[in-house]
Design a protein around this motif. Sequence first.
Motif, PDB file in Angstrom:
ATOM      1  N   THR A 101       0.672  -0.618   0.184  1.00 38.28           N
ATOM      2  CA  THR A 101       0.351   0.256   0.011  1.00 38.28           C
ATOM      3  C   THR A 101       0.958   1.059  -0.281  1.00 38.28           C
ATOM      4  OG1 THR A 101      -0.319  -0.288   2.046  1.00 38.28           O
ATOM      5  CG2 THR A 101      -2.201  -1.063   1.458  1.00 38.28           C
ATOM      6  N   PRO A 102      -0.039   2.237  -0.519  1.00 38.15           N
ATOM      7  CA  PRO A 102       1.256   3.346  -0.820  1.00 38.15           C
ATOM      8  C   PRO A 102       1.520   3.972   0.859  1.00 38.15           C
ATOM      9  CG  PRO A 102      -1.022   4.046  -1.904  1.00 38.15           C
ATOM     10  CD  PRO A 102      -1.057   2.228  -1.029  1.00 38.15           C
ATOM     11  N   THR A 103       0.927   4.028   1.813  1.00 42.59           N
ATOM     12  CA  THR A 103       1.730   4.368   2.910  1.00 42.59           C
ATOM     13  C   THR A 103       1.494   3.544   4.028  1.00 42.59           C
ATOM     14  OG1 THR A 103      -1.199   3.887   3.925  1.00 42.59           O
ATOM     15  CG2 THR A 103      -0.629   5.956   3.201  1.00 42.59           C
ATOM     16  N   GLY A 104       1.180   2.059   3.968  1.00 40.95           N
ATOM     17  CA  GLY A 104       2.136   1.033   4.856  1.00 40.95           C
ATOM     18  C   GLY A 104       3.257   0.472   4.410  1.00 40.95           C
ATOM     19  N   THR A 105       3.437  -0.030   3.194  1.00 36.76           N
ATOM     20  CA  THR A 105       5.082  -0.586   2.214  1.00 36.76           C
ATOM     21  C   THR A 105       5.296   0.643   1.605  1.00 36.76           C
ATOM     22  OG1 THR A 105       3.100  -1.786   1.276  1.00 36.76           O
ATOM     23  CG2 THR A 105       4.771  -2.946   2.550  1.00 36.76           C
ATOM     24  N   PRO A 106       5.132   1.834   0.724  1.00 34.64           N
ATOM     25  CA  PRO A 106       6.004   2.798  -0.022  1.00 34.64           C
ATOM     26  C   PRO A 106       7.052   2.538  -0.898  1.00 34.64           C
ATOM     27  CG  PRO A 106       6.574   3.705   2.062  1.00 34.64           C
ATOM     28  CD  PRO A 106       6.104   2.710   2.041  1.00 34.64           C
ATOM     29  N   PHE A 107       7.831   1.838  -0.473  1.00 38.82           N
ATOM     30  CA  PHE A 107       9.190   1.369  -1.023  1.00 38.82           C
ATOM     31  C   PHE A 107       7.940   0.181  -2.030  1.00 38.82           C
ATOM     32  CE2 PHE A 107      12.223  -1.637  -1.870  1.00 38.82           C
ATOM     33  CZ  PHE A 107      12.776  -1.026  -2.732  1.00 38.82           C
ATOM     34  N   THR A 108       7.988  -1.320  -1.821  1.00 37.39           N
ATOM     35  CA  THR A 108       7.112  -2.009  -2.022  1.00 37.39           C
ATOM     36  C   THR A 108       6.307  -1.458  -3.051  1.00 37.39           C
ATOM     37  OG1 THR A 108       7.886  -3.720  -0.472  1.00 37.39           O
ATOM     38  CG2 THR A 108       6.299  -3.742  -2.453  1.00 37.39           C
ATOM     39  N   PHE A 109       5.333  -0.435  -3.115  1.00 30.60           N
ATOM     40  CA  PHE A 109       4.152   0.013  -3.755  1.00 30.60           C
ATOM     41  C   PHE A 109       4.980   0.761  -4.579  1.00 30.60           C
ATOM     42  CE2 PHE A 109       0.883   2.915  -4.476  1.00 30.60           C
ATOM     43  CZ  PHE A 109       0.178   1.926  -5.076  1.00 30.60           C
ATOM     44  N   GLY A 110       5.905   1.832  -4.599  1.00 29.45           N
ATOM     45  CA  GLY A 110       6.369   2.217  -5.595  1.00 29.45           C
ATOM     46  C   GLY A 110       6.708   1.954  -7.122  1.00 29.45           C
ATOM     47  N   TYR A 111       7.869   0.554  -6.029  1.00 33.79           N
ATOM     48  CA  TYR A 111       8.387   0.182  -6.960  1.00 33.79           C
ATOM     49  C   TYR A 111       7.703  -0.961  -8.078  1.00 33.79           C
ATOM     50  CZ  TYR A 111      13.476  -2.536  -8.179  1.00 33.79           C
ATOM     51  OH  TYR A 111      14.222  -3.419  -8.712  1.00 33.79           O
ATOM     52  N   ALA A 112       6.375  -1.471  -6.938  1.00 36.85           N
ATOM     53  CA  ALA A 112       6.207  -2.428  -7.897  1.00 36.85           C
ATOM     54  C   ALA A 112       5.407  -1.606  -8.945  1.00 36.85           C
ATOM     55  CB  ALA A 112       4.878  -3.186  -6.954  1.00 36.85           C
ATOM     56  N   ILE A 171      10.653  -4.364   8.461  1.00 39.32           N
ATOM     57  CA  ILE A 171      11.430  -3.574   8.922  1.00 39.32           C
ATOM     58  C   ILE A 171      11.845  -1.958   8.584  1.00 39.32           C
ATOM     59  CG2 ILE A 171      12.832  -5.899   9.033  1.00 39.32           C
ATOM     60  CD1 ILE A 171      14.298  -4.976   6.196  1.00 39.32           C
ATOM     61  N   GLY A 172      10.239  -1.369   7.728  1.00 35.43           N
ATOM     62  CA  GLY A 172      10.286  -0.312   7.226  1.00 35.43           C
ATOM     63  C   GLY A 172      10.985  -0.246   6.043  1.00 35.43           C
ATOM     64  N   ALA A 173      10.933   0.801   5.191  1.00 36.59           N
ATOM     65  CA  ALA A 173      11.610   1.472   4.005  1.00 36.59           C
ATOM     66  C   ALA A 173      12.117   1.229   3.512  1.00 36.59           C
ATOM     67  CB  ALA A 173      10.298   2.490   3.050  1.00 36.59           C
ATOM     68  N   TRP A 174      13.154   2.154   3.924  1.00 34.00           N
ATOM     69  CA  TRP A 174      14.861   2.337   3.742  1.00 34.00           C
ATOM     70  C   TRP A 174      15.558   1.121   3.747  1.00 34.00           C
ATOM     71  CZ3 TRP A 174      15.701   6.264   0.882  1.00 34.00           C
ATOM     72  CH2 TRP A 174      15.263   6.954   1.178  1.00 34.00           C
ATOM     73  N   ARG A 175      15.774   0.339   5.530  1.00 30.96           N
ATOM     74  CA  ARG A 175      15.721  -0.994   5.504  1.00 30.96           C
ATOM     75  C   ARG A 175      15.570  -2.088   4.282  1.00 30.96           C
ATOM     76  NH1 ARG A 175      14.770   0.528  10.337  1.00 30.96           N
ATOM     77  NH2 ARG A 175      16.069   1.203  12.034  1.00 30.96           N
ATOM     78  N   THR A 176      14.515  -2.717   4.096  1.00 33.13           N
ATOM     79  CA  THR A 176      14.115  -3.324   2.544  1.00 33.13           C
ATOM     80  C   THR A 176      15.033  -3.064   1.016  1.00 33.13           C
ATOM     81  OG1 THR A 176      11.836  -3.391   3.432  1.00 33.13           O
ATOM     82  CG2 THR A 176      12.383  -3.670   1.310  1.00 33.13           C
ATOM     83  N   ALA A 177      14.695  -1.495   0.855  1.00 31.02           N
ATOM     84  CA  ALA A 177      15.477  -0.869  -0.179  1.00 31.02           C
ATOM     85  C   ALA A 177      16.857  -1.158   0.303  1.00 31.02           C
ATOM     86  CB  ALA A 177      14.928   0.545  -0.162  1.00 31.02           C
ATOM     87  N   ALA A 178      17.440  -1.106   1.436  1.00 24.39           N
ATOM     88  CA  ALA A 178      19.249  -1.387   1.589  1.00 24.39           C
ATOM     89  C   ALA A 178      19.015  -3.338   1.298  1.00 24.39           C
ATOM     90  CB  ALA A 178      19.462  -1.244   2.567  1.00 24.39           C
ATOM     91  N   VAL A 179      18.523  -3.476   1.673  1.00 24.64           N
ATOM     92  CA  VAL A 179      18.169  -5.155   1.265  1.00 24.64           C
ATOM     93  C   VAL A 179      18.449  -5.440   0.230  1.00 24.64           C
ATOM     94  CG1 VAL A 179      17.904  -7.478   1.926  1.00 24.64           C
ATOM     95  CG2 VAL A 179      17.582  -5.916   4.168  1.00 24.64           C
ATOM     96  N   PHE A 180      17.401  -5.252  -0.686  1.00 20.88           N
ATOM     97  CA  PHE A 180      17.818  -5.579  -2.120  1.00 20.88           C
ATOM     98  C   PHE A 180      18.531  -5.256  -2.855  1.00 20.88           C
ATOM     99  CE2 PHE A 180      15.812  -4.809  -6.147  1.00 20.88           C
ATOM    100  CZ  PHE A 180      15.192  -6.136  -6.137  1.00 20.88           C
ATOM    101  N   LEU A 181      18.547  -3.986  -2.051  1.00 26.16           N
ATOM    102  CA  LEU A 181      20.150  -3.479  -3.374  1.00 26.16           C
ATOM    103  C   LEU A 181      21.663  -3.559  -3.372  1.00 26.16           C
ATOM    104  CD1 LEU A 181      20.984  -0.980  -5.025  1.00 26.16           C
ATOM    105  CD2 LEU A 181      21.394   0.882  -3.099  1.00 26.16           C
ATOM    106  N   LEU A 225      18.783  -7.160  11.340  1.00 23.24           N
ATOM    107  CA  LEU A 225      17.262  -6.454  11.075  1.00 23.24           C
ATOM    108  C   LEU A 225      16.410  -7.088  12.005  1.00 23.24           C
ATOM    109  CD1 LEU A 225      17.060  -7.478   7.134  1.00 23.24           C
ATOM    110  CD2 LEU A 225      17.782  -6.089   8.222  1.00 23.24           C
ATOM    111  N   ARG A 226      16.539  -8.408  12.865  1.00 25.23           N
ATOM    112  CA  ARG A 226      15.499  -8.274  13.858  1.00 25.23           C
ATOM    113  C   ARG A 226      15.786  -7.263  15.217  1.00 25.23           C
ATOM    114  NH1 ARG A 226      17.630 -13.650  12.570  1.00 25.23           N
ATOM    115  NH2 ARG A 226      19.163 -13.427  14.383  1.00 25.23           N
ATOM    116  N   ARG A 227      16.859  -6.891  15.847  1.00 23.74           N
ATOM    117  CA  ARG A 227      16.882  -5.670  15.967  1.00 23.74           C
ATOM    118  C   ARG A 227      16.494  -4.529  15.707  1.00 23.74           C
ATOM    119  NH1 ARG A 227      22.591  -7.513  16.157  1.00 23.74           N
ATOM    120  NH2 ARG A 227      23.435  -6.213  15.491  1.00 23.74           N
ATOM    121  N   ALA A 228      16.747  -4.404  14.233  1.00 23.45           N
ATOM    122  CA  ALA A 228      15.923  -2.909  13.864  1.00 23.45           C
ATOM    123  C   ALA A 228      14.399  -2.910  13.944  1.00 23.45           C
ATOM    124  CB  ALA A 228      16.260  -2.814  12.276  1.00 23.45           C
ATOM    125  N   GLY A 229      13.350  -4.638  13.277  1.00 20.44           N
ATOM    126  CA  GLY A 229      12.548  -4.506  13.395  1.00 20.44           C
ATOM    127  C   GLY A 229      11.790  -4.589  14.854  1.00 20.44           C
TER     128      GLY A 229
END
Length: 215
Positions: free
Chosen positions: A21-32, A102-112, A208-212
Amino acid sequence: MQGPARRRTGRLGRAGRLLPTPTGTPFTFGYALVLLATSLFAEYGDPGTVAGLLHASSTDVAHLSRTPLLVLVASALWVAGGLLSPYAIGFVFVLTALERRIGAWRTAAVFLVGHVVATLATEIPVALSVLAGHLPDTSLHRLDYGISFGLMASVGALAGLLTPVARGLVLAWVSVMLLQDLVAFEDPLTNWGHPLALAVGAGCGPLLRRAGRRI
């Protein structure tokens, strides 16, 4: 009627959390949305233009030596196999689940990180083999693009956030599928990159577990 209605609403709410969703998962939503646009263009656009763009986006040795940042980004804007491929479907569900934890920025970092590390780890040996004369010069221009390395890193990272039993089951299941690809030997370089990207993502688990827990 209020009880059954609330239960149905609750089930729909839980099901909705599986999708970006745009608010819940902005990175995944925009990338999708970006992947949707490029996949539709690849399917219905002019074949010559599509072929030219895919070639220009390829993370082969020739492109990496000239414009590394450009092709590393451009190659991740396409889905090999189209919208109905396992990569596209897995992207939606895996990255949504990871981003909610874990949030948008950390997800983007893992993917990258998974995308970049696995790409370089598979292409640098090609360059060295060509220099040593073990591979022809044409190997410097192989077509290589897609989101699969980033997706595998995300799978590994998501598994690292699960309980030990669930983590073992997910990693075992994905590893079996990757082993089948290696045995098939259809695209050895890419197929070796997948388990490497999975390991990179899984290795991020403790951090990531600590970040989560802080989100």
